[in-house]
Motif scaffolding. Structure first.
Motif, mmCIF file in Angstrom:
data_model
loop_
_atom_site.group_PDB
_atom_site.id
_atom_site.type_symbol
_atom_site.label_atom_id
_atom_site.label_comp_id
_atom_site.label_asym_id
_atom_site.label_seq_id
_atom_site.Cartn_x
_atom_site.Cartn_y
_atom_site.Cartn_z
ATOM 1 N N PRO A 180 -7.879 8.967 -7.734
ATOM 2 C CA PRO A 180 -7.441 9.280 -9.098
ATOM 3 C C PRO A 180 -6.514 8.239 -9.720
ATOM 4 C CG PRO A 180 -6.207 10.585 -7.532
ATOM 5 C CD PRO A 180 -7.237 9.828 -6.737
ATOM 6 N N THR A 181 -5.827 7.424 -8.894
ATOM 7 C CA THR A 181 -4.868 6.460 -9.440
ATOM 8 C C THR A 181 -4.975 5.131 -8.691
ATOM 9 O OG1 THR A 181 -3.087 7.083 -7.903
ATOM 10 C CG2 THR A 181 -3.251 8.326 -9.987
ATOM 11 N N TYR A 182 -4.437 4.066 -9.324
ATOM 12 C CA TYR A 182 -4.409 2.755 -8.682
ATOM 13 C C TYR A 182 -3.582 2.795 -7.400
ATOM 14 C CZ TYR A 182 -6.273 0.775 -13.022
ATOM 15 O OH TYR A 182 -7.064 0.480 -14.109
ATOM 16 N N GLU A 183 -2.513 3.605 -7.417
ATOM 17 C CA GLU A 183 -1.646 3.689 -6.241
ATOM 18 C C GLU A 183 -2.415 4.206 -5.024
ATOM 19 O OE1 GLU A 183 -0.865 4.759 -9.238
ATOM 20 O OE2 GLU A 183 0.740 3.362 -9.776
ATOM 21 N N ILE A 184 -3.240 5.235 -5.238
ATOM 22 C CA ILE A 184 -4.039 5.778 -4.134
ATOM 23 C C ILE A 184 -5.090 4.773 -3.688
ATOM 24 C CG2 ILE A 184 -5.587 7.634 -3.421
ATOM 25 C CD1 ILE A 184 -2.724 8.521 -3.841
ATOM 26 N N VAL A 185 -5.694 4.061 -4.636
ATOM 27 C CA VAL A 185 -6.673 3.018 -4.294
ATOM 28 C C VAL A 185 -6.035 2.002 -3.348
ATOM 29 C CG1 VAL A 185 -8.001 1.066 -5.187
ATOM 30 C CG2 VAL A 185 -8.037 3.250 -6.391
ATOM 31 N N GLU A 186 -4.821 1.573 -3.676
ATOM 32 C CA GLU A 186 -4.150 0.573 -2.849
ATOM 33 C C GLU A 186 -3.791 1.124 -1.475
ATOM 34 O OE1 GLU A 186 -0.900 -1.170 -4.913
ATOM 35 O OE2 GLU A 186 -2.124 -1.794 -6.617
ATOM 36 N N MET A 187 -3.432 2.388 -1.411
ATOM 37 C CA MET A 187 -3.115 3.000 -0.117
ATOM 38 C C MET A 187 -4.355 3.037 0.775
ATOM 39 S SD MET A 187 -0.662 6.125 -1.425
ATOM 40 C CE MET A 187 -0.537 6.905 0.186
ATOM 41 N N VAL A 188 -5.502 3.392 0.186
ATOM 42 C CA VAL A 188 -6.752 3.417 0.951
ATOM 43 C C VAL A 188 -7.131 2.008 1.389
ATOM 44 C CG1 VAL A 188 -9.224 3.909 0.849
ATOM 45 C CG2 VAL A 188 -7.598 5.518 -0.170
ATOM 46 N N ASN A 189 -7.049 1.057 0.453
ATOM 47 C CA ASN A 189 -7.394 -0.329 0.774
ATOM 48 C C ASN A 189 -6.509 -0.884 1.886
ATOM 49 O OD1 ASN A 189 -9.391 -0.365 -1.148
ATOM 50 N ND2 ASN A 189 -8.172 -1.416 -2.695
ATOM 51 N N ASP A 190 -5.201 -0.633 1.788
ATOM 52 C CA ASP A 190 -4.274 -1.142 2.798
ATOM 53 C C ASP A 190 -4.571 -0.542 4.167
ATOM 54 O OD1 ASP A 190 -3.022 -2.641 0.883
ATOM 55 O OD2 ASP A 190 -1.344 -1.257 0.584
ATOM 56 N N TYR A 191 -4.907 0.742 4.188
ATOM 57 C CA TYR A 191 -5.208 1.390 5.470
ATOM 58 C C TYR A 191 -6.454 0.773 6.108
ATOM 59 C CZ TYR A 191 -6.582 4.840 8.928
ATOM 60 O OH TYR A 191 -6.956 5.436 10.107
ATOM 61 N N VAL A 192 -7.513 0.641 5.311
ATOM 62 C CA VAL A 192 -8.761 0.074 5.849
ATOM 63 C C VAL A 192 -8.534 -1.352 6.326
ATOM 64 C CG1 VAL A 192 -11.113 -0.637 5.278
ATOM 65 C CG2 VAL A 192 -10.247 1.549 4.453
ATOM 66 N N LEU A 193 -7.850 -2.154 5.509
ATOM 67 C CA LEU A 193 -7.632 -3.557 5.863
ATOM 68 C C LEU A 193 -6.819 -3.687 7.143
ATOM 69 C CD1 LEU A 193 -8.491 -6.206 4.427
ATOM 70 C CD2 LEU A 193 -6.147 -6.387 3.596
ATOM 71 N N SER A 194 -5.826 -2.825 7.317
ATOM 72 C CA SER A 194 -4.974 -2.900 8.505
ATOM 73 C C SER A 194 -5.731 -2.558 9.785
ATOM 74 C CB SER A 194 -3.769 -1.958 8.345
ATOM 75 O OG SER A 194 -4.192 -0.595 8.351
ATOM 76 N N HIS A 195 -6.854 -1.851 9.661
ATOM 77 C CA HIS A 195 -7.614 -1.459 10.844
ATOM 78 C C HIS A 195 -8.824 -2.357 11.106
ATOM 79 C CE1 HIS A 195 -5.134 2.102 10.546
ATOM 80 N NE2 HIS A 195 -5.569 2.499 11.713
ATOM 81 N N LEU A 196 -9.003 -3.383 10.282
ATOM 82 C CA LEU A 196 -10.074 -4.337 10.530
ATOM 83 C C LEU A 196 -9.564 -5.452 11.432
ATOM 84 C CD1 LEU A 196 -11.713 -4.765 6.983
ATOM 85 C CD2 LEU A 196 -12.480 -3.337 8.882
ATOM 86 N N PRO A 197 -10.411 -5.971 12.327
ATOM 87 C CA PRO A 197 -9.974 -7.062 13.205
ATOM 88 C C PRO A 197 -9.846 -8.375 12.425
ATOM 89 C CG PRO A 197 -12.321 -6.639 13.497
ATOM 90 C CD PRO A 197 -11.813 -5.564 12.566
ATOM 91 N N GLY A 198 -9.168 -9.333 13.004
ATOM 92 C CA GLY A 198 -9.088 -10.649 12.386
ATOM 93 C C GLY A 198 -7.792 -10.877 11.624
ATOM 94 N N GLU A 199 -7.641 -12.118 11.156
ATOM 95 C CA GLU A 199 -6.428 -12.534 10.457
ATOM 96 C C GLU A 199 -6.545 -12.278 8.964
ATOM 97 O OE1 GLU A 199 -3.736 -16.618 9.911
ATOM 98 O OE2 GLU A 199 -5.398 -16.531 11.345
ATOM 99 N N GLU A 200 -5.473 -11.824 8.385
ATOM 100 C CA GLU A 200 -5.431 -11.528 6.949
ATOM 101 C C GLU A 200 -5.116 -12.783 6.152
ATOM 102 O OE1 GLU A 200 -2.049 -9.396 4.487
ATOM 103 O OE2 GLU A 200 -3.212 -7.916 5.629
ATOM 104 N N LYS A 201 -5.753 -12.916 4.979
ATOM 105 C CA LYS A 201 -5.471 -14.048 4.095
ATOM 106 C C LYS A 201 -4.965 -13.501 2.764
ATOM 107 C CE LYS A 201 -7.432 -18.397 2.342
ATOM 108 N NZ LYS A 201 -6.516 -19.288 3.088
ATOM 109 N N LEU A 202 -3.883 -14.089 2.262
ATOM 110 C CA LEU A 202 -3.270 -13.641 1.011
ATOM 111 C C LEU A 202 -3.571 -14.629 -0.109
ATOM 112 C CD1 LEU A 202 -1.310 -11.792 -0.587
ATOM 113 C CD2 LEU A 202 0.541 -13.284 0.204
ATOM 114 N N TYR A 203 -4.092 -14.111 -1.224
ATOM 115 C CA TYR A 203 -4.339 -14.915 -2.413
ATOM 116 C C TYR A 203 -3.355 -14.476 -3.502
ATOM 117 C CZ TYR A 203 -8.815 -16.307 -0.341
ATOM 118 O OH TYR A 203 -9.781 -16.809 0.479
#
Length: 216
Positions: free
Chosen positions: A84-107
């Motif tokens: 329903p909100t951008y805040e929830i979208v970011e929470m879901v995205n952060d959770y999924v990204l944190s559980h994926l293997p590999g190194e994170e890249k920041l743009y």
């Protein structure tokens, strides 16, 4: 998706009732006349049993064994999480990204006031730091964190002939400094390898902002 998947198990009457209920929720009519708040009865068959971490529960229920199916287009075509909100979208995205293997890249984006008539005063009032915190439809955030294997969705039409349209889903294959390599996992070009370059965007809903700015 429930409406699209109506089959012999789901009668047309049930599909009709479900679609009308969804519309009533979206229109703010569910729960009777109200002034913005109402109690809505949700059917048990579409509820996920709550746990201590609701974001984890939703992700794991929608995408079980996510890491084992990252490169399977059908896996992402059949399921999606709506928020329903951008805040929830970011929470879901952060959770999924944190559980994926590999190194994170920041743009990091480069934000600036657009050089158009009537916008010169705005460039003196609004700082770059202020532009960096703006979050709006059609633009990625100033901080964009990605990993190889991360599922993403395009926010703009880039190349319609190649199937790169608003809403197209992809999985990241390589993260360069100025270009991202990905594989299309939705639409008519499933399996195609594409390259997303660095580009300059403006808000898709410019009428919401008193200033005209661009994000690269």
């Amino acid at each position: 998706m429930r409406l699209q998947n109506g089959s012999s198990e789901t009668s047309l009457k049930e599909v009709k009732e479900f679609s009308e209920w969804i519309l009533s929720v979206g229109d703010g009519n569910a729960g009777g006349p109200n002034e913005g708040e109402a109690e809505i009865k949700v059917s048990n068959d579409i509820l996920i049993e709550g746990k201590s971490d609701p974001i984890a529960t939703i992700v794991e229920s929608t995408y079980p064994l996510l890491k084992d199916h990252l490169w399977e287009p059908k896996y992402f075509q059949e399921m999606a999480i709506l928020a329903p909100t951008y805040e929830i979208v970011e929470m879901v995205n952060d959770y999924v990204l944190s559980h994926l293997p590999g190194e994170e890249k920041l743009y990091l984006s480069s934000d600036a006031i657009s050089n158009v008539e009537g916008n010169l005063v705005a460039s003196e009032i609004y700082s770059t730091k202020f532009l960096n915190i703006i979050r709006c439809s059609g633009l990625p955030n100033h901080h964009l964190r990605l990993k190889v294997g991360a599922p993403v969705m395009l926010l703009r039409n880039i190349d319609q002939t190649s199937g790169l349209c608003n809403g197209t889903r992809l999985v990241i294959k390589h993260l360069g400094n100025r270009v991202i390599e990905a594989v299309v996992i939705s639409g008519s070009n499933v399996g195609d390898k594409v390259f997303i370059p660095r580009m300059t965007l403006t808000p898709s809903d410019a009428t919401r902002f008193p200033i005209k700015f661009q994000r690269r």
